[in-house]
Enzyme design. Sequence first.
Site, short mmCIF file in Angstrom:
data_model
loop_
_atom_site.label_atom_id
_atom_site.label_comp_id
_atom_site.label_asym_id
_atom_site.label_seq_id
_atom_site.Cartn_x
_atom_site.Cartn_y
_atom_site.Cartn_z
N ASP A 169 -27.02 14.22 7.02
CA ASP A 169 -25.65 14.71 7.00
C ASP A 169 -25.01 14.36 5.65
OD1 ASP A 169 -23.30 15.82 8.64
OD2 ASP A 169 -22.54 13.83 8.16
N TYR A 281 -14.71 12.77 2.20
CA TYR A 281 -14.55 14.23 2.23
C TYR A 281 -13.35 14.70 1.40
CZ TYR A 281 -17.91 14.27 6.07
OH TYR A 281 -19.05 14.13 6.83
N HIS A 336 -28.00 18.12 15.66
CA HIS A 336 -27.63 17.57 14.36
C HIS A 336 -28.22 16.19 14.08
CE1 HIS A 336 -25.19 17.36 10.75
NE2 HIS A 336 -24.72 16.19 11.11
#
Length: 366
Positions: A169, A281, A336
């Site tokens: 990720d 982020y 995921h």
Amino acid sequence: MARLRDCLPRLMVTIRSLLFWSLVYCYCGLCASAYLLKLLWSIGKGPTQTFRRVAREHPPACLNDPSLGTHCYVRIKDSGLRFHYVAAGERGKPLMLLLHGFPEFWYSWRHQLREFKSEYRVVALDLRGYGETDAPIHRENYKLDCLITDIKDILDSLGYSKCVLIGHDWGGMIAWLIAICYPEMVMKLIVINFPHPNVFTEYILRHPAQLFKSSYYYFFQIPWFPEFMFSINDFKALKHLFTSHSTSIGGKGCQLTAEDLEAYIYVFSQPGALSGPINHYRNIFSCLPLKHHMVITPTLLLWGEKDAFMEAEMAEGTKVYVKNYFRLTILSEASHGLQQEQPDIVNKLIWTFLKEETRRKDWLFL
């Protein structure tokens, strides 16, 4: 006319930049509005429940399981930050460095710490801002350049010049960048469920479905509100990520136990524990796409076809950026969190890649 021709390329770059940032901020507003409606709905249903939070003073026993390795700390000279990691395997063996995603921490690599310690010095790191690693306050401290430098400095502090680098990720994003910027540091690159960064930025602008799946990237640009939304209802949103049908760690593989889930909630429920991870982020749109993007390291890309956050087409588009041996393996029944969901299969694929000759390109679907 000549002056106009000279100015036209710069004008086009400016227009594209304005369109890009208009899209970013408009989508941020839409995401914020949607989450605000969720908040109001939750308050309307039960204000007491919405703002309830259970005190968690002691870590679950699984976080101190001696079979996973030893808890260690290293302070980086340049940044002054103290990093926490868990290490398994003898010192002096080749280094395998593990970089987790969001919202995770070193514990997401528990199955790999046990598996690869026989032949490697396995180090599962808490990234900057996560877990017991120091968390600078300002968002500027989480630019990609800082995150890349962290990994380089940690290798130096551990006494290694190169490693097998594995990222999942967001940790996969950092792993790609390390391989691009410091190829001499990476013997082999293994990425789980994150495409090459340029593929991601190009794909998301052309495919509305991926734009929707990546909506949290835009929501996270907003100050403090994302942290607040994660914490309401005793971190219900965080629990949902690990237990819902579409995003859970489970399926046909390993189930996340109640103690595993509590470990995640314990770490992210500590004061200020969400700001550092979300700050990762908050700089991404100013850093991508990359100016330098080719990977010359032998690379394995593992992908769960049922990933709720990333479309599989991005995995297939990654191969053009790897100018070396490249293997893509897509697991049809996985989502995921591959390394936790199907650890036996993932570990076997990693062993095969580590031991095989890397002279040709290959793609595999399972």
